[in-house]
Write an enzyme that holds these catalytic residues in place. Structure first.
Site, PDB file in Angstrom:
ATOM      1  CE1 TYR A 150      11.261  -1.752 -19.195  1.00 55.20           C
ATOM      2  CE2 TYR A 150      11.426  -2.058 -16.819  1.00 55.20           C
ATOM      3  CZ  TYR A 150      10.671  -2.047 -17.980  1.00 55.20           C
ATOM      4  OH  TYR A 150       9.326  -2.321 -17.913  1.00 55.20           O
ATOM      5  CG  ASP A 245      14.944   4.359 -12.917  1.00 51.20           C
ATOM      6  OD1 ASP A 245      14.621   3.984 -11.759  1.00 51.20           O
ATOM      7  OD2 ASP A 245      14.415   3.915 -13.951  1.00 51.20           O
ATOM      8  CE  LYS A 273      12.731  -3.388  -9.692  1.00 52.63           C
ATOM      9  NZ  LYS A 273      12.207  -4.517 -10.385  1.00 52.63           N
TER      10      LYS A 273
HETATM   11  N1  PMP Z   1      13.240   1.620 -13.442  1.00 46.76           N
HETATM   12  C1  PMP Z   1      14.086   0.600 -13.248  1.00 46.76           C
HETATM   13  C2  PMP Z   1      15.552   0.894 -13.132  1.00 46.76           C
HETATM   14  C3  PMP Z   1      13.602  -0.700 -13.127  1.00 46.76           C
HETATM   15  O1  PMP Z   1      14.462  -1.700 -12.960  1.00 46.76           O
HETATM   16  C4  PMP Z   1      12.212  -0.930 -13.210  1.00 46.76           C
HETATM   17  C5  PMP Z   1      11.623  -2.323 -13.080  1.00 46.76           C
HETATM   18  N2  PMP Z   1      12.457  -3.355 -13.017  1.00 46.76           N
HETATM   19  C6  PMP Z   1      11.374   0.172 -13.401  1.00 46.76           C
HETATM   20  C7  PMP Z   1      11.916   1.416 -13.512  1.00 46.76           C
HETATM   21  C8  PMP Z   1       9.896  -0.017 -13.484  1.00 46.76           C
HETATM   22  O2  PMP Z   1       9.370  -0.384 -12.261  1.00 46.76           O
HETATM   23  P1  PMP Z   1       7.966  -1.157 -12.180  1.00 46.76           P
HETATM   24  O3  PMP Z   1       8.193  -2.503 -12.772  1.00 46.76           O
HETATM   25  O4  PMP Z   1       7.661  -1.178 -10.720  1.00 46.76           O
HETATM   26  O5  PMP Z   1       6.997  -0.343 -12.948  1.00 46.76           O
END
Ligand code: PMP
Length: 434
Positions: A150, A245, A273
């Protein structure tokens, strides 16, 4: 509690009924709705350390930790004091200020592949912007991702995604144009043959390979290092960029995230985060030549009204400074080991058909497979995972343990989860399994 909430009929059920009239499904992010759990969500009004308190005044050990940012636990006193100081000073400028510089320099000094960076307001924004840079730098349009990873709700990446889409039939979203989806190539994790085929067929069109180097949005699918190394090498051999990511893994599994652990230098990396200490902060960074393509220096446009918001900047810096000072990553590894040992003892005693998977302070409980091999691909996750997890989740919730309300989301430990709290958690899981 402030005046606007103190005089209400504060039951979670009543609030959820009201919320459903205001927001789709009563929530502002889907997993919060407890969808498929057979009950309405708990509404929380307070958080401290490893605990959440519901509007009914019931206390829960929190292993969701807002899906990862709260690595020191909720309202860590040092972070809180920096935040309060900042609130007393300024909330936002929309102009140059020193706070983002201090956090930026802190990262740049310690994370060598982040030669330059840009702060944004979420992980999604960070990924979206990194992809734009990759497309501009290569003049190519396709992006290669792994099934189950994701990367936020970026249109082109809501294809075979995880997180709130995990466990759904289509693993995709409505509202994505076919052209957009066609620019996203997906391949199964841990499948070298399929990966080789994609590069052979599409290699010249791929702008970037984006991956969670520790896939943690469709359970915790820990990869073989050789697979990640090979995938990155093949991407580069084909002229594509490598984007790590690390929105979950960054500053969580080590100061330098998975890139540090794997010893791989990505071209670009995305963070979020922990970096905002619980405030909305994302970041993308990497090779200087690529980052210098961004406006105002270059032709890749990316901007944000609240980007590098000073409250998030000081919260993030205070969090990271404390983690470094207390050797927080070593401490979390020890706590993780304790949790692993105790849970495995319970699983053994109860003969529970479960496996506990852990990487540092990230963990996931899944239904045991027949082969009992480590799970590395989405397809290997037993089909009963959702049903079995939901039962465990509800029982644990009842006894005061808040796991992420989805069978495919990982759990998080924080520095505030002391050995005693971990033992309490395991006791609850033990009782829930009974
Ligand atoms: N990339 C990863 C690996 C994530 O786990 C997440 C959210 N859990 C995101 C991108 C998106 O981040 P956000 O919810 O702050 O938009």
């Amino acid at each position: 509690m402030n005046d606007s909430t103190s005089n209400l009929n504060m039951t979670s059920d009543a609030l959820f009924e009201r919320a459903k009239k205001v927001a789709p499904g009563g929530v502002h992010s889907p997993v919060r709705s407890f969808a498929g759990m057979g009950r309405s969500p708990v509404f929380f009004s307070k958080a401290q350390g490893a605990y959440l308190t519901s509007v009914e005044n019931k206390s829960y050990i929190d292993c969701c930790q807002s899906f990862g940012p709260m690595i020191l636990g909720h309202r860590d006193p040092e972070v809180q004091s920096k935040v309060m100081e900042m609130v007393d000073t300024a909330w936002t400028f929309g102009a140059c200020e020193p706070y983002s510089l201090f956090l930026g320099e802190w990262i740049q000094k310690r994370v060598p592949w982040v030669e330059k960076l840009r702060f944004v307001s979420s992980g999604t924004e960070a990924v979206m912007s990194a992809l734009r840079v990759a497309r501009a730098a290569t003049g190519r349009s396709k992006i290669l991702k792994f099934e189950g990873c994701y990367h936020g709700h970026v249109d082109s990446l809501l294809v075979k995604a995880g997180s709130g889409l995990a466990g759904t039939a289509a693993s995709s979203s409505a509202g994505i144009s076919p052209q957009m989806a066609a620019d996203t190539l997906t391949v199964s994790l841990d499948d070298e043959a399929a990966l080789a085929q994609v590069f052979e067929r599409e290699g010249k069109n791929i702008a970037a390979l984006i991956l969670e180097p520790l896939p943690a949005n469709y359970g915790l699918l820990i990869q073989r290092k050789e697979f990640i190394v090979k995938a990155c090498q093949w991407a580069r051999d084909n002229g594509a960029l490598v984007i790590f990511d690390e929105v979950i893994s960054g500053f969580r599994v080590a100061l330098g995230g998975m890139a540090e652990i794997l010893g791989i230098r990505p071209d670009l990396a995305t963070y979020g985060k922990i970096l905002g200490g619980g405030f909305p902060v994302g970041c993308y960074g990497g090779r200087k030549d690529l980052m210098d393509m961004i406006a105002p220096l270059g032709a890749v446009y990316q901007a944000g009204t609240l980007s590098a918001n000073p409250i998030g900047m000081v919260a993030g810096l205070a969090t990271l400074e404390k983690m470094e000072r207390i050797s927080g990553w070593d401490l979390l590894e020890k706590r993780g080991q304790l949790l692993e040992k105790q849970i495995n003892d319970v699983i053994f005693d109860k003969k529970a058909p479960l496996n506990f998977v852990r990487f540092g302070s990230l963990f996931w409980l899944h239904v045991k497979t027949d082969s009992n091999q480590p799970l590395r691909q989405v397809e290997q996750i037993p089909s009963t995972q959702k049903e079995k997890f939901n039962k465990l989740f509800l029982k644990a919730l009842d006894k005061g343990l808040y796991l992420a309300p989805n069978a495919y989301e990982v759990g998080f430990l924080s520095v505030a989860h002391t050995d005693e709290i971990i033992t309490d958690m395991v006791k609850i899981i033990d009782e829930a399994l009974a």
